[in-house]
Design a protein around this motif. Structure first.
Motif, PDB file in Angstrom:
ATOM      1  N   LEU A   6      43.353  43.606  45.904  1.00 34.25           N
ATOM      2  CA  LEU A   6      42.015  43.603  45.328  1.00 34.25           C
ATOM      3  C   LEU A   6      41.044  43.304  46.467  1.00 34.25           C
ATOM      4  O   LEU A   6      41.069  42.216  47.042  1.00 34.25           O
ATOM      5  CB  LEU A   6      41.896  42.539  44.238  1.00 34.25           C
ATOM      6  N   CYS A   7      40.218  44.288  46.818  1.00 32.31           N
ATOM      7  CA  CYS A   7      39.254  44.142  47.908  1.00 32.31           C
ATOM      8  C   CYS A   7      37.910  43.831  47.292  1.00 32.31           C
ATOM      9  O   CYS A   7      37.197  44.722  46.824  1.00 32.31           O
ATOM     10  CB  CYS A   7      39.212  45.420  48.740  1.00 32.31           C
ATOM     11  N   ALA A  58      39.176  49.149  53.255  1.00 34.69           N
ATOM     12  CA  ALA A  58      40.394  48.355  53.106  1.00 34.69           C
ATOM     13  C   ALA A  58      41.191  48.799  51.889  1.00 34.69           C
ATOM     14  O   ALA A  58      42.429  48.866  51.935  1.00 34.69           O
ATOM     15  CB  ALA A  58      40.038  46.875  52.994  1.00 34.69           C
ATOM     16  N   ALA A  59      40.510  49.113  50.799  1.00 40.92           N
ATOM     17  CA  ALA A  59      41.200  49.573  49.596  1.00 40.92           C
ATOM     18  C   ALA A  59      41.875  50.923  49.831  1.00 40.92           C
ATOM     19  O   ALA A  59      42.997  51.160  49.376  1.00 40.92           O
ATOM     20  CB  ALA A  59      40.219  49.657  48.433  1.00 40.92           C
ATOM     21  N   GLN A  60      41.196  51.816  50.550  1.00 38.88           N
ATOM     22  CA  GLN A  60      41.796  53.114  50.861  1.00 38.88           C
ATOM     23  C   GLN A  60      43.031  52.953  51.745  1.00 38.88           C
ATOM     24  O   GLN A  60      44.051  53.607  51.524  1.00 38.88           O
ATOM     25  CB  GLN A  60      40.770  54.006  51.557  1.00 38.88           C
ATOM     26  N   GLY A  63      45.894  51.113  49.547  1.00 41.56           N
ATOM     27  CA  GLY A  63      46.230  51.572  48.207  1.00 41.56           C
ATOM     28  C   GLY A  63      45.788  50.598  47.138  1.00 41.56           C
ATOM     29  O   GLY A  63      46.448  50.461  46.099  1.00 41.56           O
ATOM     30  N   GLY A  64      44.661  49.919  47.364  1.00 42.12           N
ATOM     31  CA  GLY A  64      44.188  48.907  46.429  1.00 42.12           C
ATOM     32  C   GLY A  64      42.991  49.366  45.621  1.00 42.12           C
ATOM     33  O   GLY A  64      42.720  50.567  45.495  1.00 42.12           O
ATOM     34  N   ILE A  65      42.285  48.399  45.075  1.00 38.89           N
ATOM     35  CA  ILE A  65      41.101  48.684  44.274  1.00 38.89           C
ATOM     36  C   ILE A  65      39.915  47.939  44.882  1.00 38.89           C
ATOM     37  O   ILE A  65      40.067  46.917  45.549  1.00 38.89           O
ATOM     38  CB  ILE A  65      41.283  48.279  42.797  1.00 38.89           C
ATOM     39  N   VAL A  66      38.733  48.470  44.633  1.00 38.82           N
ATOM     40  CA  VAL A  66      37.489  47.834  45.077  1.00 38.82           C
ATOM     41  C   VAL A  66      36.947  47.008  43.922  1.00 38.82           C
ATOM     42  O   VAL A  66      36.788  47.512  42.804  1.00 38.82           O
ATOM     43  CB  VAL A  66      36.448  48.883  45.505  1.00 38.82           C
ATOM     44  N   CYS A  87      38.995  55.488  45.122  1.00 41.76           N
ATOM     45  CA  CYS A  87      39.410  54.130  44.757  1.00 41.76           C
ATOM     46  C   CYS A  87      38.984  53.787  43.334  1.00 41.76           C
ATOM     47  O   CYS A  87      37.917  54.201  42.867  1.00 41.76           O
ATOM     48  CB  CYS A  87      38.807  53.106  45.706  1.00 41.76           C
ATOM     49  N   ALA A  88      39.798  52.992  42.665  1.00 42.70           N
ATOM     50  CA  ALA A  88      39.401  52.411  41.390  1.00 42.70           C
ATOM     51  C   ALA A  88      38.389  51.299  41.652  1.00 42.70           C
ATOM     52  O   ALA A  88      38.344  50.710  42.735  1.00 42.70           O
ATOM     53  CB  ALA A  88      40.619  51.863  40.652  1.00 42.70           C
TER      54      ALA A  88
END
Length: 308
Positions: A6-7, A58-60, A63-66, A87-88
């Protein structure tokens, strides 16, 4: 992606120690969900746009979410960076009105918002654009944009609450306002008109609260504009009271229309080119003409399932 980081973009200057307490609560919830947390704090050295871009990158990469913790203005900044990134997008609302979160069923208290953010899948939601600037709730020029400037000035002196916002609205409505002569083009039609304010909304909850039935067009993939004809001071007060009573549609000098794309330019003889435009509560200058439109792609928002 489940399990990705989670970013989170967060305003480190909010409250008296509240930001630190919020981070601790978020860290605990992420640990329980098996998700890592990266915080991108907004402060004097790290402005919102910079931190939003860093969070998206960072999310890209991971493989995370913003995520964003803040009010509608901060949410807007992070959404601008996230739209089109793949990104989600998750929201922990911390504002006064929280129209965006409430409209999409996201709880306004931290525990409930975290539960949604860490457990639900992303869903597509409509985004509005004005000259390619994102708005999630509304965009406007004229009296409403001036009201937002006055409201921020009042809040800096008297604090952030609904009574202060109402007092700022009264001051704005009783001030002097030069009307706008505009040419509007949408759906193959062109109209010239004089207006005190042009308000374009992308939030069904806000329209429901003030009593604008045209807001239902948002469900069909449109945006909705509200135009207010010039009027004297007492009539402006009456308009404010009608809105507070959810009866704005009854006002004689209010016109509404729905569209997917609306071009706004000065009418013949009008000289203003750079104008103040408010997007989700933040006021800045834009170059005429203005184009309001539905974004060609949605924002992938983590939210509760839609209620049938």
């Amino acid at each position: 992606m489940p399990g990705g980081p989670l970013c989170l973009v967060l305003n480190a200057a909010s409250g008296h120690g509240e930001a630190g307490a919020a981070v601790a609560e978020i860290e605990q919830a992420c640990a329980a969900a098996g998700r890592t947390l990266q915080v991108f704090a907004i402060d004097k050295r790290h402005p919102p746009q910079q931190q939003a871009g860093a969070a998206v990158a960072a999310a890209q990469a991971g493989g995370g979410i913003v995520g964003v913790a803040g009010g509608d203005g901060t949410i807007n900044t992070v959404a601008q960076a996230t739209l089109g990134s793949g990104c989600a997008f998750g929201v922990l609302p911390q504002g006064t009105f929280n129209y965006f979160a409430r409209n999409h069923g996201i709880p306004t208290e931290m525990e409930g918002a975290l539960r949604v953010l860490l457990s639900q899948p992303p869903q597509p939601v409509q985004v509005g654009l004005v000259n390619d600037r994102v708005f999630l709730v509304n965009a406007s020029l004229g009296v409403y944009a001036q009201l937002l400037e006055d409201r921020e000035a009042f809040k800096s002196r008297y604090g952030r609450n609904r009574f202060v916002a109402f007092g700022a609205a009264l001051r704005t409505l009783f001030g002097q306002h030069r009307p706008w002569d505009l040419r509007l083009a949408w759906g193959g039609e062109v109209h010239s008109l004089r207006t005190a304010s042009l308000f374009v909304g992308n939030n069904a909850l806000q329209f429901e609260q003030v009593g604008v039935a045209e807001g239902e067009a948002l469900e069909g993939g449109s945006l909705v504009a509200v135009l207010v004809r010039p009027m004297h001071r007492l009539a402006r007060l009456g308009l404010l009271l009608r809105g507070a009573a959810s009866r704005l549609d009854d006002a004689e000098k209010v016109q509404t229309l729905s569209f997917r794309s609306l071009d706004v330019a000065p009418s013949r003889g009008a000289l203003r080119r750079r104008v103040k435009v408010a997007t989700d509560g933040e006021v800045g200058f834009m170059q005429m003409p203005l184009r309001f439109r539905v974004a060609p792609e949605p924002l992938w928002l983590i939210r509760p399932p839609a209620v049938a």
